[in-house]
Scaffold this active site. Structure first.
Site, PDB file in Angstrom:
ATOM      1  N   TYR A   1       0.849  -1.192   0.000  1.00  0.00           N
ATOM      2  CA  TYR A   1       0.000   0.000   0.000  1.00  0.00           C
ATOM      3  C   TYR A   1       0.883   1.240   0.000  1.00  0.00           C
ATOM      4  O   TYR A   1       2.077   1.188   0.362  1.00  0.00           O
ATOM      5  CB  TYR A   1      -0.947   0.006   1.209  1.00  0.00           C
ATOM      6  CG  TYR A   1      -0.282   0.274   2.536  1.00  0.00           C
ATOM      7  CD1 TYR A   1      -0.125   1.579   3.017  1.00  0.00           C
ATOM      8  CD2 TYR A   1       0.187  -0.777   3.321  1.00  0.00           C
ATOM      9  CE1 TYR A   1       0.487   1.819   4.235  1.00  0.00           C
ATOM     10  CE2 TYR A   1       0.792  -0.545   4.538  1.00  0.00           C
ATOM     11  CZ  TYR A   1       0.941   0.763   4.996  1.00  0.00           C
ATOM     12  OH  TYR A   1       1.548   0.996   6.200  1.00  0.00           O
ATOM     13  N   CYS A   2       0.292   2.367  -0.414  1.00  0.00           N
ATOM     14  CA  CYS A   2       1.035   3.617  -0.381  1.00  0.00           C
ATOM     15  C   CYS A   2       0.117   4.755   0.031  1.00  0.00           C
ATOM     16  O   CYS A   2      -0.536   4.671   1.069  1.00  0.00           O
ATOM     17  CB  CYS A   2       1.762   3.894  -1.691  1.00  0.00           C
ATOM     18  SG  CYS A   2       0.745   3.827  -3.176  1.00  0.00           S
ATOM     19  N   ARG A   3      -0.009   5.811  -0.791  1.00  0.00           N
ATOM     20  CA  ARG A   3      -0.693   7.033  -0.359  1.00  0.00           C
ATOM     21  C   ARG A   3      -2.171   7.079  -0.701  1.00  0.00           C
ATOM     22  O   ARG A   3      -2.864   7.991  -0.273  1.00  0.00           O
ATOM     23  CB  ARG A   3       0.005   8.238  -0.982  1.00  0.00           C
ATOM     24  CG  ARG A   3       1.443   8.407  -0.513  1.00  0.00           C
ATOM     25  CD  ARG A   3       2.201   9.336  -1.423  1.00  0.00           C
ATOM     26  NE  ARG A   3       3.536   9.612  -0.911  1.00  0.00           N
ATOM     27  CZ  ARG A   3       4.561   9.936  -1.689  1.00  0.00           C
ATOM     28  NH1 ARG A   3       4.399  10.021  -2.997  1.00  0.00           N
ATOM     29  NH2 ARG A   3       5.745  10.170  -1.159  1.00  0.00           N
TER      30      ARG A   3
ATOM     31  N   CYS B   1      -1.980   6.390  -6.168  1.00  0.00           N
ATOM     32  CA  CYS B   1      -0.530   6.364  -5.963  1.00  0.00           C
ATOM     33  C   CYS B   1       0.058   5.161  -6.709  1.00  0.00           C
ATOM     34  O   CYS B   1      -0.387   4.027  -6.529  1.00  0.00           O
ATOM     35  CB  CYS B   1      -0.216   6.271  -4.475  1.00  0.00           C
ATOM     36  SG  CYS B   1       1.544   6.145  -4.103  1.00  0.00           S
TER      37      CYS B   1
ATOM     38  N   PHE C   1      -2.950   4.485   3.035  1.00  0.00           N
ATOM     39  CA  PHE C   1      -2.877   4.834   4.448  1.00  0.00           C
ATOM     40  C   PHE C   1      -3.894   5.913   4.842  1.00  0.00           C
ATOM     41  O   PHE C   1      -4.529   5.789   5.899  1.00  0.00           O
ATOM     42  CB  PHE C   1      -1.464   5.277   4.825  1.00  0.00           C
ATOM     43  CG  PHE C   1      -1.364   5.762   6.233  1.00  0.00           C
ATOM     44  CD1 PHE C   1      -1.437   4.866   7.293  1.00  0.00           C
ATOM     45  CD2 PHE C   1      -1.245   7.112   6.519  1.00  0.00           C
ATOM     46  CE1 PHE C   1      -1.382   5.303   8.608  1.00  0.00           C
ATOM     47  CE2 PHE C   1      -1.181   7.566   7.821  1.00  0.00           C
ATOM     48  CZ  PHE C   1      -1.243   6.660   8.881  1.00  0.00           C
TER      49      PHE C   1
END
Length: 235
Positions: free
Chosen positions: A178-180, A184, A208
């Site tokens: 996962y990222c932003r 993303c 997140f």
């Protein structure tokens, strides 16, 4: 007929030692320059963008492995390639690296054309599976963003650290990156790279901020050291 070859473990130990010597980008760069012509350490340091002391240390590693030879020319120490098929080894490494890059590019191109090829895990699905015990959460954001807040138990491997952090990822586990947020590309690129290496990886289709907005538990703190064991999510 009795074999004169050393036992298999010893043969592979020699290969492992050679691989360790070559496993530094600066040493490969120095070999690239030495392959052009014999050069003094000062010039090699300049070409590689290193201090003379740092270049000398790397050259000593290469020398111990027999990959380079040295001689004195007045006050200068000159380096040239050692004996053996060194250029063939370097060429094989280049071809393998290009093959891997091409596989990642192809997967990314396919993902851009057909996003379903990198199907995402929904937040609800992730919450249902947190108790599986064979799930690795991978946060691919920069370390400062991870330190400010991340999913509990997540391992932090930004793109520039992903290659060197693969040993922390269990081949038998499912990795969810996962990222932003949903737009993303860091997690998409990470999943493509991991799949190209044969790992079972999917991306979280949110990120997140969505996790935090849902009021779910958040951890803070700097990334775990590279010596940590793979982090698995357990119930």
């Amino acid at each position: 007929m009795t074999s004169t070859l050393p036992p298999a473990p010893e043969r592979f130990a020699d290969l492992a030692d050679l691989a360790r010597t070559l496993s530094h980008a600066h040493r490969l760069l120095l070999l690239e320059h030495i392959a052009q012509s014999e050069r003094p350490v000062e010039r090699l340091a300049e070409l590689a963008g290193l201090s003379i002391a740092n270049a000398s240390q790397h050259l000593q590693h290469l020398k111990r492995a027999g990959l380079v030879l040295s001689r004195r020319d007045g006050k200068r120490v000159m380096y040239r390639l050692g004996d053996g098929p060194i250029l063939s080894v370097l060429d094989a490494l280049r071809r393998q690296a290009e093959h891997r890059r091409a596989a990642v590019r192809a997967l990314l191109d396919d993902a851009a054309a057909r996003p379903e090829t990198l199907d995402g895990v929904t937040l609800d699905e992730l919450l249902r599976r947190l108790g599986d015990g064979d799930l690795i959460l991978l946060d691919v954001r920069p370390a400062d963003e991870y330190a400010a807040g991340h999913l509990p138990g997540a391992l932090n491997l930004p793109p520039e650290r992903l290659e060197h952090g693969l040993e922390q990822l269990s081949a038998g586990a499912e990795i969810i990156a996962y990222c932003r947020g949903p737009f993303c590309m860091l997690s998409t690129q990470a999943v493509a790279a991991l799949r190209a290496r044969g790992l079972n990886a999917r991306r979280l289709d949110s990120g997140f901020p969505q996790w935090k907005a849902a009021g779910l538990e958040v951890e803070t703190g700097a990334p775990a050291g590279a010596d940590k064991k793979p982090l698995r999510v357990a119930g």
